[in-house]
Design an enzyme around this catalytic site. Structure first.
Site, PDB file in Angstrom:
ATOM      1  N   ALA A 167      -5.742  40.277 -17.852  1.00 26.63           N
ATOM      2  CA  ALA A 167      -7.152  40.061 -18.580  1.00 26.63           C
ATOM      3  C   ALA A 167      -6.890  39.092 -19.572  1.00 26.63           C
ATOM      4  CB  ALA A 167      -7.565  41.298 -19.260  1.00 26.63           C
ATOM      5  N   GLY A 220      -3.728  43.398 -16.124  1.00 25.26           N
ATOM      6  CA  GLY A 220      -4.704  43.071 -15.055  1.00 25.26           C
ATOM      7  C   GLY A 220      -4.182  42.332 -13.961  1.00 25.26           C
ATOM      8  N   GLU A 262      -2.457  44.761 -11.741  1.00 27.83           N
ATOM      9  CA  GLU A 262      -3.554  45.831 -11.131  1.00 27.83           C
ATOM     10  C   GLU A 262      -4.415  45.136  -9.954  1.00 27.83           C
ATOM     11  OE1 GLU A 262      -5.154  46.453 -15.339  1.00 27.83           O
ATOM     12  OE2 GLU A 262      -5.087  48.708 -14.884  1.00 27.83           O
ATOM     13  N   GLU A 294       0.062  46.348 -21.231  1.00 24.72           N
ATOM     14  CA  GLU A 294      -1.286  46.682 -22.131  1.00 24.72           C
ATOM     15  C   GLU A 294      -1.081  47.510 -23.579  1.00 24.72           C
ATOM     16  OE1 GLU A 294      -1.284  46.875 -18.663  1.00 24.72           O
ATOM     17  OE2 GLU A 294      -2.965  46.112 -17.991  1.00 24.72           O
TER      18      GLU A 294
HETATM   19  C1  LIG Z   1       4.507  36.102 -20.017  1.00 28.84           C
HETATM   20  C2  LIG Z   1       3.255  35.276 -20.413  1.00 28.84           C
HETATM   21  C3  LIG Z   1       2.319  35.366 -19.506  1.00 28.84           C
HETATM   22  C4  LIG Z   1       3.830  33.836 -20.362  1.00 28.84           C
HETATM   23  O1  LIG Z   1       4.866  33.568 -21.211  1.00 28.84           O
HETATM   24  P1  LIG Z   1       5.010  32.185 -21.793  1.00 28.84           P
HETATM   25  O2  LIG Z   1       5.291  31.275 -20.700  1.00 28.84           O
HETATM   26  O3  LIG Z   1       6.271  32.195 -22.604  1.00 28.84           O
HETATM   27  O4  LIG Z   1       3.740  31.625 -22.467  1.00 28.84           O
HETATM   28  P2  LIG Z   1       3.049  32.051 -23.799  1.00 28.84           P
HETATM   29  O5  LIG Z   1       3.343  30.946 -24.963  1.00 28.84           O
HETATM   30  O6  LIG Z   1       3.360  33.566 -23.933  1.00 28.84           O
HETATM   31  O7  LIG Z   1       1.825  31.805 -23.379  1.00 28.84           O
HETATM   32  C5  LIG Z   1       1.018  30.640 -23.118  1.00 28.84           C
HETATM   33  C6  LIG Z   1      -0.383  30.453 -23.654  1.00 28.84           C
HETATM   34  O8  LIG Z   1      -1.169  31.337 -22.725  1.00 28.84           O
HETATM   35  C7  LIG Z   1      -1.930  32.510 -23.476  1.00 28.84           C
HETATM   36  N1  LIG Z   1      -2.037  33.621 -23.016  1.00 28.84           N
HETATM   37  C8  LIG Z   1      -1.062  34.269 -22.264  1.00 28.84           C
HETATM   38  N2  LIG Z   1      -1.448  35.340 -21.597  1.00 28.84           N
HETATM   39  C9  LIG Z   1      -2.788  35.476 -22.020  1.00 28.84           C
HETATM   40  C10 LIG Z   1      -3.947  36.493 -21.820  1.00 28.84           C
HETATM   41  N3  LIG Z   1      -3.691  37.462 -21.132  1.00 28.84           N
HETATM   42  N4  LIG Z   1      -5.276  36.065 -22.115  1.00 28.84           N
HETATM   43  C11 LIG Z   1      -5.230  35.065 -22.701  1.00 28.84           C
HETATM   44  N5  LIG Z   1      -4.353  34.145 -23.129  1.00 28.84           N
HETATM   45  C12 LIG Z   1      -3.189  34.454 -22.693  1.00 28.84           C
HETATM   46  C13 LIG Z   1      -1.090  32.547 -24.898  1.00 28.84           C
HETATM   47  O9  LIG Z   1      -1.918  32.746 -26.050  1.00 28.84           O
HETATM   48  C14 LIG Z   1      -0.545  31.036 -24.799  1.00 28.84           C
HETATM   49  O10 LIG Z   1      -1.538  30.286 -25.464  1.00 28.84           O
HETATM   50  P3  LIG Z   1      -1.520  29.032 -26.663  1.00 28.84           P
HETATM   51  O11 LIG Z   1      -0.486  28.079 -25.938  1.00 28.84           O
HETATM   52  O12 LIG Z   1      -0.630  29.753 -27.728  1.00 28.84           O
HETATM   53  O13 LIG Z   1      -2.670  28.518 -27.138  1.00 28.84           O
HETATM   54  C15 LIG Z   1       3.045  35.630 -21.765  1.00 28.84           C
HETATM   55  O14 LIG Z   1       1.951  34.765 -22.228  1.00 28.84           O
HETATM   56  C16 LIG Z   1       2.359  37.117 -21.678  1.00 28.84           C
HETATM   57  O15 LIG Z   1       2.906  38.098 -21.832  1.00 28.84           O
HETATM   58  N6  LIG Z   1       1.081  36.959 -21.780  1.00 28.84           N
HETATM   59  C17 LIG Z   1       0.372  38.422 -21.872  1.00 28.84           C
HETATM   60  C18 LIG Z   1       0.369  39.297 -20.818  1.00 28.84           C
HETATM   61  C19 LIG Z   1      -0.369  40.645 -21.087  1.00 28.84           C
HETATM   62  O16 LIG Z   1      -0.226  41.353 -22.044  1.00 28.84           O
HETATM   63  N7  LIG Z   1      -1.328  40.899 -20.274  1.00 28.84           N
HETATM   64  C20 LIG Z   1      -2.142  41.951 -20.322  1.00 28.84           C
HETATM   65  C21 LIG Z   1      -3.491  41.817 -20.887  1.00 28.84           C
HETATM   66  S1  LIG Z   1      -4.220  42.930 -21.157  1.00 28.84           S
HETATM   67  C22 LIG Z   1      -4.943  43.609 -19.658  1.00 28.84           C
HETATM   68  O17 LIG Z   1      -4.764  42.748 -18.609  1.00 28.84           O
HETATM   69  C23 LIG Z   1      -5.926  44.618 -19.452  1.00 28.84           C
HETATM   70  C24 LIG Z   1      -6.300  44.874 -18.134  1.00 28.84           C
HETATM   71  C25 LIG Z   1      -7.114  46.064 -18.219  1.00 28.84           C
HETATM   72  C26 LIG Z   1      -8.658  45.654 -18.396  1.00 28.84           C
HETATM   73  C27 LIG Z   1      -9.535  46.635 -18.392  1.00 28.84           C
HETATM   74  C28 LIG Z   1     -10.921  46.258 -18.826  1.00 28.84           C
HETATM   75  C29 LIG Z   1     -11.772  47.358 -19.054  1.00 28.84           C
HETATM   76  C30 LIG Z   1     -12.500  47.320 -20.248  1.00 28.84           C
HETATM   77  C31 LIG Z   1     -12.951  48.671 -20.688  1.00 28.84           C
HETATM   78  C32 LIG Z   1     -13.565  48.524 -22.092  1.00 28.84           C
HETATM   79  C33 LIG Z   1     -14.101  49.862 -22.393  1.00 28.84           C
HETATM   80  C34 LIG Z   1     -14.655  50.047 -23.874  1.00 28.84           C
HETATM   81  C35 LIG Z   1     -15.720  51.086 -23.833  1.00 28.84           C
HETATM   82  C36 LIG Z   1     -16.126  51.204 -25.024  1.00 28.84           C
HETATM   83  C37 LIG Z   1     -17.649  51.721 -24.905  1.00 28.84           C
HETATM   84  O18 LIG Z   1     -18.368  51.674 -23.858  1.00 28.84           O
HETATM   85  O19 LIG Z   1     -17.963  52.417 -25.909  1.00 28.84           O
END
Ligand SMILES: CC(C)(COP(=O)(O)OP(=O)(O)OC[C@H]1O[C@@H](n2cnc3c(N)ncnc32)[C@H](O)[C@@H]1OP(=O)(O)O)[C@@H](O)C(=O)NCCC(=O)NCCSC(=O)/C=C/CCCCCCCCCCCCC(=O)O
Length: 721
Positions: A61, A102, A105, A125
């Protein structure tokens, strides 16, 4: 963005296109919904492949969208993934690079998963204060079993394609073009029944003693989480997968996610994610920056001094693949170090499964051996006189242009630089013990340090697997400078009525890995004692009369000195602020001796013990530290609050789910921190570290902007200085 095409006649190919990691932003989710619909309604398409552009499947996500619920527009993930799983044509995920959160997922909603051999997958997450709430917590245990799913979901660790294959998480691993392999595979399964491929229809593989398993895991998670709530919710969600039908499990996943999504911990952990990336984009007060300063390649490095730190640094360098010359002039230490380094390398190789780096190290007892290296890291004993001598020798021995680095935790890097012919080629590299394990590296530049050298050392830190933070030169740099007022307050609280265990308990309940006194016992009380003696602060017997607790007009606690006079150096002597079974043991137990020691001390100084609350411990220790953090920012020693927070999270055991000291101050409310500091400063006029820093006042006067806006206020403050 999402691109759609038909390939090999009958395969619909959907490519996620959203740099940098094809994160599932609203526009991508729209694209997936539309293209899946297109593929399913096209009679020429018999099967579908989903892949990501630029060798990356999907980073999950879009974390930026999580800042507010209002940002969460566009098609939601859960129904999108359900519709893929429910499709009547096989959908294959072609995983290159990685599938995280995500992204994985989404792949779990597909009917088949093919991964490149170098790809990694995971559900990280939990590290963002969340749980895999797009069905991940329900599908993964159904696919790979409860124990393996618990391990992945509660730690967030990334696993290799090989491990994923072994667990049954992916169906095939490809060595070459994964998309081609997936298309071929999609052609081969077209028309086949999908009943057995929809994971949501699976039962979790049965586990003997399920209750005991969950109790055990919950117990472990509670201990390691140090107050973090997401790992606990992750266990609860997997338990729902193991005990409830899928639809009810999904409902539980949703409820648990709702408690996490808007929590302060999720804010803090997501802040840390971005802060870690911000510090990589370093800048210096001269205007030099990461993107305009180029380093040069380092082929051969040297380490001078093979004590504990030098050994760890040698290992860390060798593990990057560099040739390393390891120098130790003292025979006994030399022999011991060779053996120790070899053992450390073997353990490292076993842990990582990577080949041994032995051959890369040559040992020498002469400084002449470093004549042809590109970079030297001096790691001799923390003594300015000794280090100066080494730097004079290095300056004479090394080829022109060699970068000279000093591993020091407090000493003046500029003073050392001035001992050399090329002071611009000198920086500090403050490693943390054990240097081959601890993630933090403070890269300390002086006013004359060349940006090229900072670029080289930041890059080298990265290669060593460190989180490197560039900081200015001052006593203690960032980390230890801020630690001093924190420790001082802990000592003062002892004088006023607390005990080491009361203070440590309050700090550990806050989330620190160890309280201030346990850390002091671990690192050795004699280390600080030696420094204080050199500074002329120590008076034998603790001194007497009014001056005993004042130095240079400022409150001073001689408690640590008195402990050292009694030979209580901490774990190494089996006695310190706590008692231990034997010297070297780690199991700290309260020592009744301490009670009489403190009572006697208080009586001698006319102090009346009072009840100290946990709140006072936290406010005095943490706010004093935070106040110093504002001074660090004001002085330009750290480029921004993110640098301080990352230093504390990676080097000082600050609980990540509280985001670092400066983020925490913002969460508490800057006006509250200011008010409490004013209160304590008024009550303790001889403690200037509690006098609120003018930057803190400025920030409050500017309406307490969020952390990522502080730099603007800091710029103004610095320009007025
Ligand atoms: C391993 C990586 C992917 C890559 O690593 P690397 O090559 O070393 O590069 P980085 O330097 O880390 O990253 C490069 C740039 O990319 C940006 N980046 C990376 N990942 C993301 C991302 N996921 N989103 C946005 N940006 C991202 C990073 O910042 C760098 O940017 P910049 O160059 O510095 O500008 C590594 O990047 C990594 O590990 N990434 C993260 C992976 C991760 O953690 N993924 C999980 C994300 S969370 C997710 O996926 C959740 C899913 C479930 C969602 C369900 C949604 C339901 C919502 C319900 C809400 C309920 C609320 C109810 C409340 C109410 O109603 O009251």
């Amino acid at each position: 963005m999402t691109q759609y095409s038909r390939v090999s006649g009958s395969v619909g190919l959907i490519t996620l296109k959203n740099p940098p990691v094809n994160q599932l932003s609203a526009v991508v989710r729209h694209g997936i919904v539309d293209t899946v619909q297109k593929a399913l309604s096209d009679p020429k398409v018999k099967s579908v492949v989903i892949c990501g552009q630029n060798g990356m499947f999907c980073g999950g996500a879009d974390i930026k969208e999580f800042q507010t619920l209002a940002n969460m527009r566009g098609p939601p993930l859960i129904p999108m993934i359900h519709s893929i799983e429910a499709a009547d044509k096989p959908v294959v995920a072609a995983i290159e690079g990685g599938a995280f959160g995500g992204g994985l997922e989404l792949a779990l909603g597909c009917h088949y998963r093919i991964a490149h051999s170098k790809a990694k997958v995971g559900l990280p997450e939990v590290t963002l204060g969340l749980l895999p709430a797009a069905g991940g917590s329900q599908r993964l245990p159904r696919l790979i079993g409860v124990p393996a799913a618990l391990s992945l979901i509660t730690t967030g660790r990334h696993i290799t394609a090989a491990e994923a294959l072994q667990l049954g998480l992916v169906d095939q691993v490809a060595d070459h073009n994964t998309v081609d392999a997936a298309v071929k595979f999609a052609l081969s399964v077209a028309g086949q029944s999908l009943d057995a491929r929809r994971i949501s229809n699976f039962q979790c593989p049965p586990v003997p003693n399920m209750d005991a398993l969950f109790e055990d895991v919950m117990q472990k998670v509670r201990t390691t989480a140090r107050g973090a709530i997401a790992p606990i919710a992750c266990v609860q969600a997997v338990r729902a997968a193991a005990t409830l039908p899928y639809t009810q499990g999904m409902q539980r996943e949703k409820e648990l996610m709702a408690t996490l999504f808007t929590s302060g911990q999720a804010r803090a952990l997501q802040y840390c994610f971005f802060a870690q990336r911000v510090v990589g984009r370093w800048s210096m007060p001269s205007g030099a920056r990461w993107d305009t300063s180029k380093g040069r390649p380092i082929h051969k490095a040297a380490v001078i001094g093979l004590g504990t730190m030098g050994r760890g640094i040698t290992v860390a360098l060798a593990q990057t693949g560099l040739s390393v010359v390891a120098v130790e002039t003292q025979e006994k230490q030399f022999m011991e170090a060779k053996k120790a380094v070899s053992n450390m390398l073997e353990r490292g190789a076993k842990r990582s499964g990577k080949p041994l780096a032995h051959g890369k190290i040559t040992y020498s007892q002469s400084l002449q051996a470093v004549a042809d290296v590109d970079l030297v890291i001096e790691a001799v004993f923390e003594d300015m006189g000794l280090k100066k001598k080494v730097f004079q020798q290095l300056s004479a021995v090394c080829k022109p242009g060699t970068f000279l680095c000093t591993n020091t935790s407090t000493l003046d890097v500029d003073e050392l630089a001035s001992q050399t012919h090329q002071p611009e080629l000198v920086v500090g590299m403050h490693f943390f013990a054990p240097a081959h394990i601890m993630k933090l590296l403070e890269v300390v530049y002086g006013p004359r340090s060349s940006p090229e050298l900072v670029a080289v050392v930041m890059e080298l830190g990265k290669k060593m697997g460190k989180v490197s933070v560039a900081v200015g030169n001052c006593r203690g740099f960032v980390g230890n400078r801020m630690l001093k007022p924190y420790r001082d307050q802990a000592y003062f609280l002892l004088e006023e009525g607390a005990t080491p265990q009361l203070i440590d308990q309050a700090l550990e309940e806050f989330g620190f890995a160890m309280g201030a006194f346990k850390v002091s016992d671990l690192s050795g009380l004699d280390v600080g004692w030696k420094v204080r003696k050199e500074e002329g602060l120590v008076q034998p017997g603790g001194g007497s009369g009014k001056s005993a607790r004042i130095r240079n007009g400022v409150r001073y606690s001689p408690l640590g000195d008195l402990m050292c006079e009694q030979g209580r150096f901490g774990q190494k002597t089996g006695r310190g602020w706590y008692q231990y079974d034997k010297p070297g043991s780690r199991d700290a137990r309260p020592d009744p001796w301490m009670h009489s020691f403190l009572e006697e001390y208080r009586a001698r100084h006319g102090l009346v013990a009072r009840r100290i609350s946990n709140q006072e411990v936290l406010e005095r220790c943490l706010y004093a530290m935070i106040n110093e953090g504002f001074r660090v920012l004001e002085d330009g020693i750290a480029a921004g609050p993110e640098d301080i927070d990352i230093i504390y999270v990676f080097g000082y055991g600050w609980p990540r789910h509280r985001g670092g000291p400066m983020f925490y101050a913002n969460m508490v409310g800057l006006e509250i921190v200011l008010e409490r500091l004013e209160h304590y400063a008024q009550a303790n006029p001889d403690m200037p570290t509690l006098q609120p820093c003018s930057l803190l006042r400025k920030l409050v006067a500017s309406g307490s902007p969020p952390v990522n806006k502080w730099k603007e206020v800091i710029k103004n403050v610095r320009s007025q200085l």
